[in-house]
Every structure is written in C-alpha cells, then in structure tokens.
Scaffold this active site. Sequence first.
Site, PDB file in Angstrom:
ATOM      1  N   SER A  13      34.438   0.439  22.107  1.00  8.10           N
ATOM      2  CA  SER A  13      34.971   1.286  21.046  1.00  8.10           C
ATOM      3  C   SER A  13      35.730   2.511  21.557  1.00  8.10           C
ATOM      4  CB  SER A  13      33.859   1.708  20.070  1.00  8.10           C
ATOM      5  OG  SER A  13      33.312   0.567  19.435  1.00  8.10           O
ATOM      6  N   ASN A  32      41.827  -5.795  26.946  1.00  3.89           N
ATOM      7  CA  ASN A  32      41.262  -7.139  26.881  1.00  3.89           C
ATOM      8  C   ASN A  32      41.546  -7.687  25.483  1.00  3.89           C
ATOM      9  OD1 ASN A  32      39.744  -9.449  26.843  1.00  3.89           O
ATOM     10  ND2 ASN A  32      37.754  -8.423  27.023  1.00  3.89           N
ATOM     11  N   TRP A  33      42.503  -8.584  25.414  1.00  4.66           N
ATOM     12  CA  TRP A  33      42.932  -9.077  24.097  1.00  4.66           C
ATOM     13  C   TRP A  33      41.951 -10.090  23.495  1.00  4.66           C
ATOM     14  CZ3 TRP A  33      48.982 -10.084  24.396  1.00  4.66           C
ATOM     15  CH2 TRP A  33      49.616  -8.861  24.679  1.00  4.66           C
ATOM     16  N   LYS A  34      41.013 -10.552  24.292  1.00  4.20           N
ATOM     17  CA  LYS A  34      40.018 -11.541  23.817  1.00  4.20           C
ATOM     18  C   LYS A  34      40.730 -12.734  23.169  1.00  4.20           C
ATOM     19  CE  LYS A  34      36.694  -7.812  23.521  1.00  4.20           C
ATOM     20  NZ  LYS A  34      35.521  -7.225  22.921  1.00  4.20           N
ATOM     21  N   HIS A  65      32.188 -10.594  31.341  1.00  7.26           N
ATOM     22  CA  HIS A  65      32.197  -9.892  30.054  1.00  7.26           C
ATOM     23  C   HIS A  65      30.966 -10.294  29.253  1.00  7.26           C
ATOM     24  CE1 HIS A  65      33.354  -8.467  26.117  1.00  7.26           C
ATOM     25  NE2 HIS A  65      34.220  -7.681  26.739  1.00  7.26           N
ATOM     26  N   GLU A 113      30.145  -1.709  30.019  1.00  9.18           N
ATOM     27  CA  GLU A 113      30.372  -1.876  28.585  1.00  9.18           C
ATOM     28  C   GLU A 113      29.029  -2.112  27.886  1.00  9.18           C
ATOM     29  OE1 GLU A 113      34.604  -3.431  27.753  1.00  9.18           O
ATOM     30  OE2 GLU A 113      33.419  -5.167  28.313  1.00  9.18           O
ATOM     31  N   GLY A 150      39.211  -3.132  23.936  1.00  5.49           N
ATOM     32  CA  GLY A 150      39.303  -4.352  23.141  1.00  5.49           C
ATOM     33  C   GLY A 150      40.226  -4.134  21.950  1.00  5.49           C
ATOM     34  N   GLY A 151      39.642  -3.889  20.782  1.00  4.46           N
ATOM     35  CA  GLY A 151      40.394  -3.796  19.528  1.00  4.46           C
ATOM     36  C   GLY A 151      41.629  -2.911  19.599  1.00  4.46           C
ATOM     37  N   GLY A 159      33.081  -3.328  19.893  1.00  5.75           N
ATOM     38  CA  GLY A 159      33.550  -3.782  18.583  1.00  5.75           C
ATOM     39  C   GLY A 159      32.771  -3.211  17.410  1.00  5.75           C
ATOM     40  N   GLU A 167      30.580 -11.014  26.302  1.00  4.09           N
ATOM     41  CA  GLU A 167      30.783 -12.160  25.404  1.00  4.09           C
ATOM     42  C   GLU A 167      30.682 -13.474  26.177  1.00  4.09           C
ATOM     43  OE1 GLU A 167      34.440 -10.627  23.825  1.00  4.09           O
ATOM     44  OE2 GLU A 167      33.291  -9.013  22.889  1.00  4.09           O
TER      45      GLU A 167
HETATM   46  P1  13P Z   1      36.216  -2.803  21.801  1.00  2.00           P
HETATM   47  O1  13P Z   1      37.139  -1.797  22.413  1.00  2.00           O
HETATM   48  O2  13P Z   1      36.822  -3.591  20.683  1.00  2.00           O
HETATM   49  O3  13P Z   1      34.874  -2.211  21.451  1.00  2.00           O
HETATM   50  O4  13P Z   1      35.921  -3.909  22.951  1.00  2.00           O
HETATM   51  C1  13P Z   1      35.547  -3.485  24.200  1.00  2.00           C
HETATM   52  C2  13P Z   1      35.550  -4.654  25.097  1.00  2.00           C
HETATM   53  O5  13P Z   1      34.747  -5.568  24.971  1.00  2.00           O
HETATM   54  C3  13P Z   1      36.590  -4.718  26.145  1.00  2.00           C
HETATM   55  O6  13P Z   1      36.314  -5.731  27.054  1.00  2.00           O
END
Ligand code: 13P
Length: 251
Positions: A212, A10-12, A94, A166, A233-234, A172, A96
Amino acid sequence: MKRKKIVAGNWKMNMTLDESVNLINELKQISTNDVDIKIAPSFTNLNKAVSLLDSSKIEVIGQNVHSEQRGAFTGEISIEMLKSVGVYSIIIGHSERRKYFNENDSILSKKAKMAIDNSLNIIFCIGEELSEREKGNHFELIKNQIINGLFGLDKDQIKNVVVAYEPVWAIGTGKTAENYQIQEMHEFIRKLFNDKYGSDISHQIRILYGGSVKPNNAEEIFSLNDVDGGLIGGASLNFSDFNAIVQAANG
Ligand code: 13P
C-alpha cells in the site's frame, strides 16, 4: 553510505498488451537520475515492454521464473526464455506466489540460486501474515524466510539480490505498516545481512518496502533510514501515481 533508491512496479495479473503499451509510453516521460525504476509486466507483455523501453532507463523485470532450466513443465517460464527477450531481473518469493501457488522456502531458495547462477538479478520478497505479527512471531519468521531463501548464496552472489519486505497484511489493503514497524524490520533485516556477510554487504544491500505505498505516504516511507525504495502494486498501474512515487524517491 548512500544507496540508490529503487521504485519497482509489480503489475501482477493486470494489463492487456494494449494497456501495457499505453502505460509504458506514458512512463517514458518520467525523468530522474537518482532512482532505479523497474516495471514487472506479465509474461505476455515482456517482449513488447523491453522493445518499447529499449533506449530508456526503466528496466523491465519478470514476476516469476521456474527453477529448472528447461523441460516438461507445462505453463512455466525459464531463465533462458526471460533472457532471450531481454529480461535480466525477476521477482522471487512474492507472498502471492507463496500463498496461492505453494512456493515454500525450499522452492524459493532453489529459484534464487538458479537465477543468480545464471546471471539474473533478483528481488526477493519476504513478509509476515497478520496472524504471525499478532503472535509476536514476525521477526523470527522473517529471519527464517531470509536464512532459508537467501543464505545459501555466497558473498559475490548476494550482491545481485534486492530484498523487498512486504507485510502480507499491508498488500492491497490500503493499510500501510507504521513507519516504526517498517524501520525496525528493515534494520533487523540489514543486521541479518551484516551477521552473515559482513558490513560492506549490509551497507550496500537495498531493502525495499512494499504494501500500500501510495503518492501520499511514499515520501515519508522512503525517508526512513533503512528503506531503499518500494515495490509498488496497485499504484504502479497508472502513470500519475507511479510517477509521484518515483519523484518521492528522488533526491
Ligand atoms: P500494493 O501496493 O497494491 O499493496 O501491492 C504491493 C505488492 O504486493 C507489490 O509486490
């Protein structure tokens, strides 16, 4: 029953077009038959991503979609638009989106239903805030997110759903949930599907962990009984980390 693992990036709200092209060209080298790989670039990069990955097994998916078919919804993206550029799966719910864009269970269930009714597969995200876990409410909360968000779907429709657990406090933050916390929640989620849809569905449905996930913890997380891969994510934003995580899911 063996479920094929999924590793989804997920590149956000990251990556310009040029940056996306560079990363995708690197991702094309990833070799595996045992893992379903997906990436979710931003909307502006979807079209290009789909064409670059045309002959690859990596699937390009969307990060969000609107619940209405079309109309006066400035700034929104419809199912039809996604399909017109070759995107057939999306992330819904998600944390967010829930937190910063006020997407509640009722909006999310509408999105899920609309997506599935129109042949889009979904990765449906759920997860508790730290405060809920500290109060001991996390199982109840997850149960409600699933019942309210997904259980309006029938047995045939639910086959097109992947769940991503999640925990918000692990996203993050570099603070991964403990293995036992991940496994007990995934087992709990699978049981909810068993009670609602029966054992075939509960054995088939894939439940990803997100929060993470990094190259150094992916293998042990993916080896947990009820974990069928990860939503990353990251670490999905650079080739070597993402590739290492895919390889950790391999085999
Ligand atoms: P991180 O891997 O950066 O913690 O993010 C997880 C995430 O929100 C994937 O959708």
